[in-house]
Design an enzyme around this catalytic site. Structure first.
Site, PDB file in Angstrom:
ATOM      1  N   SER A   1      51.763  -2.184  55.367  1.00  0.00           N
ATOM      2  CA  SER A   1      52.969  -1.534  54.844  1.00  0.00           C
ATOM      3  C   SER A   1      54.183  -2.445  54.732  1.00  0.00           C
ATOM      4  CB  SER A   1      53.332  -0.319  55.702  1.00  0.00           C
ATOM      5  OG  SER A   1      53.847  -0.721  56.960  1.00  0.00           O
TER       6      SER A   1
ATOM      7  N   LYS B   1      59.162  -0.966  60.114  1.00  0.00           N
ATOM      8  CA  LYS B   1      59.771  -0.618  58.829  1.00  0.00           C
ATOM      9  C   LYS B   1      61.104  -1.328  58.677  1.00  0.00           C
ATOM     10  CE  LYS B   1      56.400   2.216  58.033  1.00  0.00           C
ATOM     11  NZ  LYS B   1      55.371   1.904  57.028  1.00  0.00           N
TER      12      LYS B   1
END
Length: 201
Positions: free
Chosen positions: A64, A110
């Site tokens: 990700s 993230k």
């Protein structure tokens, strides 16, 4: 005492000296071993406390955050930096996974793209914050997922996304919503392993 009696034991001065030296050496070796053991125990406890309260060493799992981070990169995570200030836009953070279900993980990596009070939107394959299209030098492709938002963030709420903008490659705030500061474990400061990829984030 009969000196001619073979059963009579006679310990000379030299024998007693050698015996004392041997005992002393044994005691000295045991004391040194105990000193080393105490040092190792203290170092272990200190490292555990630092790992619990000050920093963490994390390994990247999944895709990700590509191309910034790849699977198996090791990160140094500063756990106290936000005790002295607020998260900033574009910080790479480790957070507790707020999602539910079988795919829930212990933690995620993230990037913060929206701060409290910001209006965040994904439109026509680009990220917009407060109506301004963002220049994202850390990505290698436009957003391939469907448009999102706009959403305005409440106080102490942050919007996070993965750097991998290929369709379906990042579970982030577009899926589980904004996060609070209480869900942030710390700031990922740099990659420390592999050495060839060592860099500040």
């Amino acid at each position: 005492m009969n000196p001619n009696n073979p059963s009579t034991k006679h310990v000379s001065y030299e024998d007693r000296t050698e015996l004392a030296t041997a005992n002393s050496s044994s005691t000295s070796w045991a004391a040194e071993l105990w000193d080393w053991a105490k040092t190792i125990i203290i170092a272990f406890v200190v490292m555990m406390l630092l790992n619990l309260f000050v920093f963490n060493l994390s390994m990247v799992k999944g895709q990700s955050m590509q191309p910034t981070l790849v699977e198996h990169d090791r990160l140094f995570v500063n756990k106290i930096v936000y005790d002295f200030g607020s998260p900033s836009r574009f910080d790479v953070i480790v957070l507790r996974d707020p999602s539910e279900g079988q795919e829930k993980k212990d933690s995620l990596v993230k990037r913060i793209v929206g701060l409290p009070g910001d209006t965040v939107e994904v439109r026509e394959h680009h990220l917009y914050v407060n109506g301004e299209r963002q220049t994202e030098t850390y990505t290698d492709i436009e957003v391939q997922d469907p448009d999102f938002g706009p959403i305005t963030l409440e106080a102490d709420h942050y919007f996070v996304m993965g750097d991998n903008r290929h369709e379906g490659k990042s579970k982030d705030s577009r899926v589980f919503g904004s996060i609070t500061s209480g869900e942030i474990v710390g700031k990922a400061e740099f990659i420390f392993w592999p050495f060839s990829e060592m860099k500040k984030l």
